[in-house]
Scaffold this motif. Structure first.
Motif, PDB file in Angstrom:
ATOM      1  N   ASN A 104       0.835  -1.211   0.000  1.00  0.00           N
ATOM      2  CA  ASN A 104       0.000   0.000   0.000  1.00  0.00           C
ATOM      3  C   ASN A 104       0.868   1.260   0.000  1.00  0.00           C
ATOM      4  O   ASN A 104       0.644   2.198  -0.774  1.00  0.00           O
ATOM      5  N   ARG A 118       1.048   4.123  -3.047  1.00  0.00           N
ATOM      6  CA  ARG A 118       0.679   5.519  -2.777  1.00  0.00           C
ATOM      7  C   ARG A 118       1.847   6.457  -3.027  1.00  0.00           C
ATOM      8  O   ARG A 118       1.671   7.556  -3.553  1.00  0.00           O
ATOM      9  N   GLN A 132       2.081   6.827  -6.614  1.00  0.00           N
ATOM     10  CA  GLN A 132       0.837   7.335  -7.200  1.00  0.00           C
ATOM     11  C   GLN A 132       0.391   6.437  -8.350  1.00  0.00           C
ATOM     12  O   GLN A 132       0.077   6.880  -9.453  1.00  0.00           O
ATOM     13  N   SER A 159      -1.490   2.337  -9.415  1.00  0.00           N
ATOM     14  CA  SER A 159      -2.432   1.291  -9.039  1.00  0.00           C
ATOM     15  C   SER A 159      -2.013  -0.024  -9.692  1.00  0.00           C
ATOM     16  O   SER A 159      -1.221  -0.042 -10.641  1.00  0.00           O
ATOM     17  N   PRO A 185      -4.700   0.979  -3.775  1.00  0.00           N
ATOM     18  CA  PRO A 185      -4.895   1.518  -5.124  1.00  0.00           C
ATOM     19  C   PRO A 185      -4.976   0.372  -6.132  1.00  0.00           C
ATOM     20  O   PRO A 185      -3.973  -0.214  -6.505  1.00  0.00           O
TER      21      PRO A 185
END
Length: 299
Positions: free
Chosen positions: A59, A63, A66, A68, A99
């Motif tokens: 995770n 993040r 930025q 997924s 994400p």
């Protein structure tokens, strides 16, 4: 054994996230790899289920990047590689949803030895079938699937145009691998050798920077083990022995906690030698083998 950090940026487009599931069989844990440098990434393998530390590290990386997860590729069905799928897709172990791209798809090669393709993954999560030579690409990374059965019937490695190979459990960063079928495993090792990889990112252990020598060692090691196992029997003709009997002699320098895994491998050597007419199977249920001069051949 060099310590593997929880998160390591290996290249500008490859990040290794450790599965945080150490054990005698997984070494420091299962290596998972996040590929690409754009918004949508490929994740190779997912570690074990119910490991909050792994999900937290994954995770955090996503993040920070930025990005997924758009595609999950599983090298094979074993729990320490596929268990995390339900936690990643369901995101039950983190406060905030991982994400995950809305159209994220999970891929795995089809098993040939079981009607249940992957018991570790809940049935509501769709598994898309991988094909040999199938290619995947995202910004900054592309990989090609190579079916390499032996460790398991569904095992694949992933290769790139620049000579990088993600080897799953076919080749490890340290030690040697277990396998379900020795004949196919040896063929897969030769197939990987023909690819002439420049570096290997294994499913367990550190990066292999001199892979050709490592692969050749794996091949030589298995051939040497087979010779040692056969000599165990020829030195004790007409006597019946099981795999663990062989391990106690041939693997006497191996830590005893690894003897069950060694016996598993020896069992496959014994089956191969029996199929080749070099040993006789005396008891199918108890798996007793023997070398019987006149009835069996020599190497």
């Amino acid at each position: 054994m060099a310590l593997i950090p929880p998160v390591t940026r290996l290249t500008s487009s490859i990040i290794r996230i450790l599965g945080c599931n150490p054990s005698p069989m997984t070494l420091q844990g299962t290596n998972t790899y996040l590929l690409g440098n754009g918004k949508k990434r490929i994740l190779i393998d997912t570690g074990d289920e119910n490991v909050p530390q792994y999900i937290e590290h994954l995770n955090g990386v996503l993040r920070q990047e930025q990005a997924s997860i758009g595609t999950i590729i599983l090298t094979h069905w074993h729990h320490d590689h596929v268990g995390g799928v339900k936690d990643i897709v369901g995101s039950k172990l983190v406060d905030k949803v991982l994400p995950l791209n809305p159209d994220c798809q999970v891929y795995k090669y089809k098993r040939t030895d079981d009607t249940n393709p992957c018991p570790e993954i809940p049935s509501h999560i769709k598994i898309h079938e991988l094909a040999d030579s199938q290619e995947f690409a995202v910004d900054g990374a592309s990989v090609r699937v190579v079916h390499t059965p032996g460790h398991s019937t569904d095992h694949v490695v992933l290769t790139t145009n620049d000579g990088t190979l993600f080897s799953g459990d076919c080749i490890l960063g340290e030690g040697t691998a277990v396998f379900e079928d020795l004949f196919h495993y040896m063929k897969s090792l030769h197939k990987i050798l023909d690819l002439q990889p420049q570096r290997i990112y294994p499913g367990h252990g550190n990066v292999i920077d001199e892979p050709v020598g490592k692969i050749e060692y794996y091949i030589q090691h298995r051939n040497q083990r087979e010779q040692q196992i056969f000599e165990f029997f020829t030195e004790r003709p007409n006597e019946r022995w099981q795999a663990m009997d062989v391990v106690r002699v041939v693997y006497k320098e191996t830590p005893e906690n690894l003897w069950p895994a060694a016996a598993y491998n020896v069992g496959h050597h014994l089956s191969k030698l029996q199929k080749e007419g070099k040993l006789v199977l005396l008891d199918q249920d108890e798996q007793y083998f023997a070398y019987q001069p006149g009835k069996t051949s020599s190497l």
